[in-house]
Design a protein around this motif. Structure first.
Motif, mmCIF file in Angstrom:
data_model
loop_
_atom_site.group_PDB
_atom_site.id
_atom_site.type_symbol
_atom_site.label_atom_id
_atom_site.label_comp_id
_atom_site.label_asym_id
_atom_site.label_seq_id
_atom_site.Cartn_x
_atom_site.Cartn_y
_atom_site.Cartn_z
ATOM 1 N N VAL A 156 -6.914 16.075 -4.072
ATOM 2 C CA VAL A 156 -6.886 14.760 -3.459
ATOM 3 C C VAL A 156 -6.627 13.719 -4.545
ATOM 4 C CG1 VAL A 156 -8.247 12.999 -2.262
ATOM 5 C CG2 VAL A 156 -8.475 15.411 -1.606
ATOM 6 N N ILE A 157 -5.762 12.758 -4.223
ATOM 7 C CA ILE A 157 -5.596 11.579 -5.066
ATOM 8 C C ILE A 157 -5.988 10.373 -4.232
ATOM 9 C CG2 ILE A 157 -3.937 10.075 -6.244
ATOM 10 C CD1 ILE A 157 -2.390 12.552 -7.053
ATOM 11 N N PHE A 158 -6.840 9.509 -4.790
ATOM 12 C CA PHE A 158 -7.220 8.299 -4.064
ATOM 13 C C PHE A 158 -6.327 7.160 -4.539
ATOM 14 C CE2 PHE A 158 -9.772 4.522 -3.075
ATOM 15 C CZ PHE A 158 -9.961 4.751 -1.724
ATOM 16 N N PRO A 159 -5.532 6.559 -3.641
ATOM 17 C CA PRO A 159 -4.505 5.598 -4.048
ATOM 18 C C PRO A 159 -5.036 4.178 -4.262
ATOM 19 C CG PRO A 159 -4.399 5.879 -1.696
ATOM 20 C CD PRO A 159 -5.509 6.794 -2.179
ATOM 21 N N ILE A 160 -5.780 3.991 -5.352
ATOM 22 C CA ILE A 160 -6.223 2.632 -5.682
ATOM 23 C C ILE A 160 -4.970 1.756 -5.796
ATOM 24 C CG2 ILE A 160 -7.369 1.188 -7.404
ATOM 25 C CD1 ILE A 160 -8.983 3.720 -8.180
ATOM 26 N N TYR A 176 0.819 -1.213 0.000
ATOM 27 C CA TYR A 176 0.000 0.000 0.000
ATOM 28 C C TYR A 176 0.854 1.266 0.000
ATOM 29 C CZ TYR A 176 -3.930 -3.111 0.760
ATOM 30 O OH TYR A 176 -4.856 -4.106 0.602
ATOM 31 N N ALA A 177 2.006 1.220 0.658
ATOM 32 C CA ALA A 177 2.901 2.378 0.669
ATOM 33 C C ALA A 177 3.378 2.714 -0.737
ATOM 34 C CB ALA A 177 4.088 2.105 1.585
ATOM 35 N N TYR A 178 3.571 1.693 -1.557
ATOM 36 C CA TYR A 178 4.001 1.884 -2.944
ATOM 37 C C TYR A 178 3.038 2.826 -3.681
ATOM 38 C CZ TYR A 178 5.074 0.578 -7.829
ATOM 39 O OH TYR A 178 5.402 0.593 -9.165
ATOM 40 N N SER A 179 1.740 2.666 -3.435
ATOM 41 C CA SER A 179 0.739 3.483 -4.136
ATOM 42 C C SER A 179 0.868 4.960 -3.802
ATOM 43 C CB SER A 179 -0.677 2.989 -3.789
ATOM 44 O OG SER A 179 -0.849 1.649 -4.188
ATOM 45 N N PHE A 180 1.162 5.279 -2.549
ATOM 46 C CA PHE A 180 1.327 6.683 -2.153
ATOM 47 C C PHE A 180 2.440 7.344 -2.970
ATOM 48 C CE2 PHE A 180 -1.019 5.178 1.445
ATOM 49 C CZ PHE A 180 -1.585 6.270 2.056
ATOM 50 N N ILE A 181 3.550 6.639 -3.096
ATOM 51 C CA ILE A 181 4.727 7.195 -3.767
ATOM 52 C C ILE A 181 4.559 7.274 -5.274
ATOM 53 C CG2 ILE A 181 7.168 6.730 -4.292
ATOM 54 C CD1 ILE A 181 6.750 7.847 -1.515
ATOM 55 N N HIS A 182 3.893 6.294 -5.860
ATOM 56 C CA HIS A 182 3.877 6.189 -7.313
ATOM 57 C C HIS A 182 2.663 6.835 -7.985
ATOM 58 C CE1 HIS A 182 7.075 3.355 -6.329
ATOM 59 N NE2 HIS A 182 7.507 3.573 -7.542
#
Length: 318
Positions: A261-265, A135-141
């Motif tokens: 806002v970005i929603f990190p699917i 899930y952390a990957y989604s925040f960064i990418h």
């Protein structure tokens, strides 16, 4: 084999450890002897069926899969007839947010869902490197991070937050985190430049402004964080927010040059796991481990994780 079972949605009291039949691998599957797994936020959502959308995905009114578990690290015991990428004895790990039924002594899984554990990484560390880092990957990418920018991570002590802090540290940025006082030294060791004690301060009242606010525990809102975002700042939360507002804001602010806002699917595991594997191999990511429980005490592990007090990952050894 022994397995952690829940036949209906509920809290940790709904879990029992039972003896059930061993699974048999299909032609494209392998049989794994599970050595370690975690109890994580995704597991807790799968246990409780909350938010309600989880029941739509996992089965309503009761779950389709009765064995709990979303990640594992273990050893291959048997190969299906068509399996060619692995051999018996290989140390492997994997993750699936919809459930792998991995909180058990044995599991079967398709070979294309596996990765080999790097040399020097034990089963406990391998299991701890999956769910939170995924899930952390989604925040960064989902964003473009540039040198000199300022990032705030709310909830950097959790499995997602502690992985996110290490991933963000790979960029030449200034990182502020929220943490309880007992974890200040841990946060510094993982690369935090500044620490806000969330027991004493409200981070949304900060005098600083940030390019990115990453809420890895989903306990803030876009409205509360807007004043501390820069004019073109971005807010990302791991949760839907009150009344699923983060999805609405992600749609209405999309393309905006001002605060959005970005929603990190989550990205596919086929994308996130090789990234995690590479950082494990190079020593740039080391998951944080809070505590370890045996399978027979897994309900206690869930009780602890549901309390919201854990730091990093909680491991179940099998």
């Amino acid at each position: 084999m022994k397995a952690a079972i829940r036949r209906k949605y509920g809290t940790f009291e709904a879990i029992s450890v039972e003896e059930i039949s061993n699974p048999i691998p299909k032609d494209d599957e392998v049989l794994i002897q599970v050595k370690a797994t975690t109890v994580n936020r995704t597991d807790c959502a799968n246990l409780t069926g909350k938010p309600f959308i989880m029941k739509m995905m996992l089965g309503f009114p009761k779950p389709r899969k009765v064995i709990l578990g979303t990640d594992f690290a273990g050893e291959i015991l048997e190969l299906g007839k068509s399996v060619s990428s692995f051999k018996k004895g290989d140390r492997v790990f994997g993750f699936l947010d919809m459930g792998l039924q991995s909180q058990s002594e044995l599991l079967t899984i398709k070979e294309d869902a596996l990765l080999k554990i790097p040399e020097g990484i034990d089963y406990t560390l391998a299991a701890a490197s999956l769910e939170g880092a995924h899930y952390a990957y989604s925040f960064i990418h989902y964003v473009s991070i540039n040198p000199g920018q300022k990032i705030l991570i709310n909830g950097a002590t959790g499995a997602i937050g502690s992985a996110l802090l290490q991933f963000a540290r790979l960029f030449e940025v200034e990182i502020t985190v929220t943490s309880n006082s007992k974890n200040f030294e841990l946060m510094k060791s993982l690369g935090a430049d500044k620490i806000i004690d969330f027991d004493k301060e409200d981070f949304t009242k900060s005098a600083e402004k940030f390019d990115f606010i990453f809420d890895s525990v989903g306990k803030s809102t876009f409205g509360a964080c807007k004043p501390i975002l820069k004019d073109s700042g971005i807010y990302i939360s791991s949760e839907l927010g009150p009344n699923a507002e983060n999805i609405f804001y992600a749609l209405t602010t999309k393309g905006s040059k001002s605060k959005k806002v970005i929603f990190p699917i989550p990205f596919s595991q086929k994308k996130t796991m090789p990234y995690i594997l590479d950082l494990l191999k190079t020593g740039k990511f080391k998951p944080v481990i809070d505590s370890t429980y045996p399978l027979d005490e897994i309900s206690k592990a869930y009780q602890y994780v549901l309390s919201g007090q854990k730091t990093g990952n909680v491991i179940v050894t099998i």
